[in-house]
Scaffold this active site. Sequence first.
Site, mmCIF file in Angstrom:
data_model
loop_
_atom_site.group_PDB
_atom_site.id
_atom_site.type_symbol
_atom_site.label_atom_id
_atom_site.label_comp_id
_atom_site.label_asym_id
_atom_site.label_seq_id
_atom_site.Cartn_x
_atom_site.Cartn_y
_atom_site.Cartn_z
ATOM 1 N N LYS A 151 0.857 -1.191 0.000
ATOM 2 C CA LYS A 151 0.000 0.000 0.000
ATOM 3 C C LYS A 151 0.891 1.239 0.000
ATOM 4 O O LYS A 151 1.756 1.380 0.861
ATOM 5 C CB LYS A 151 -0.897 0.018 1.237
ATOM 6 C CG LYS A 151 -1.705 1.304 1.412
ATOM 7 C CD LYS A 151 -2.296 1.401 2.806
ATOM 8 C CE LYS A 151 -1.251 1.482 3.876
ATOM 9 N NZ LYS A 151 -0.457 2.749 3.832
ATOM 10 N N PRO A 159 9.754 -5.157 2.873
ATOM 11 C CA PRO A 159 10.463 -4.798 4.106
ATOM 12 C C PRO A 159 9.480 -4.597 5.253
ATOM 13 O O PRO A 159 8.350 -4.145 5.055
ATOM 14 C CB PRO A 159 11.167 -3.479 3.744
ATOM 15 C CG PRO A 159 11.157 -3.396 2.262
ATOM 16 C CD PRO A 159 9.977 -4.169 1.794
ATOM 17 N N ASP A 201 -5.015 0.387 8.736
ATOM 18 C CA ASP A 201 -4.836 0.167 7.298
ATOM 19 C C ASP A 201 -5.430 -1.144 6.795
ATOM 20 O O ASP A 201 -5.443 -1.385 5.585
ATOM 21 C CB ASP A 201 -3.345 0.178 6.944
ATOM 22 C CG ASP A 201 -2.747 1.574 6.951
ATOM 23 O OD1 ASP A 201 -3.517 2.542 6.863
ATOM 24 O OD2 ASP A 201 -1.512 1.683 7.043
#
Length: 290
Positions: A12, A97, A139
């Site tokens: 995202k 990551p 999120d």
Amino acid sequence: MSGPVTEAARAKINLTLRVLGKRADGYHELQSLVVFAQSGDRLTAREADELRLDVAGRFAAALQGEPDNLVLRAARMLREETGIKSGAHLTLEKNLPVASGIGGGSADAAAALRALTALWGVAPGDEVLSRIAAALGADVLVCLHSRTAMMWGKGEKIMPLADLPRFWLVLANAGIALSTAAVFRELAAAPLAAAPSDPAPVPPGTLDDLAAWLAAEGNDLEPPALTLAPEIGETISALALTAGCLLARMSGSGATCFGLYAAEEEAREAALVLQAAHPGWWLEVSAAGG
């Protein structure tokens, strides 16, 4: 026996991020235009007697030894909400990551919800899934559908957008992990003075028009993140100097940054230039928008 179910957990990207203030409930009032990259993690769910999670992939080591994981929390909450007794063997291929501002953990949790509803043959409905997503993190809800959207509030208000121009992104991370909580502490947002209005719509126009609007909107978490990790500024500068870059910015709370380009060839050439100059960086090229 159901076969394995695999779901993509796409990165995202916050093209904009405004922090309007701190709410009375402790959350921050946000407005953000988000897009989703083609690259990301992958989650596979297989039938099993108990819930278990294995993590593999380039960034798996960063999650080893976690006492709890959003993926397992999502699975347990879905099981509790639906009353299902089944387990699942979950395998997460961690390609993004960790703690990098591109919603990796949230996307993984959302992928788990999608995969397990299919594996277990349950249909909890949008209201239940939205409630689970909200409990897992701000999120997770927008990651459930992984579509371009304007999100606001604490992440619970989402308006899909289907008419952005198409563009290309180069995602870059110099190996920096940043705590979202630490960035918000550094921001020290003032209390929200009044109920905010809904965000203004993204103005229609060309990609150049969009890039100009994005530049004006900004990312309010970029200055505090730069205070905590000045190296982020080097990543942004390196992206901005590549040929064809229309905008270079940090995503989310960092430390991943993106460059925005009109053409795939420009984005791929930029990634090659950056890889040659910074061989230790994580770099991805992806289409987004239209």
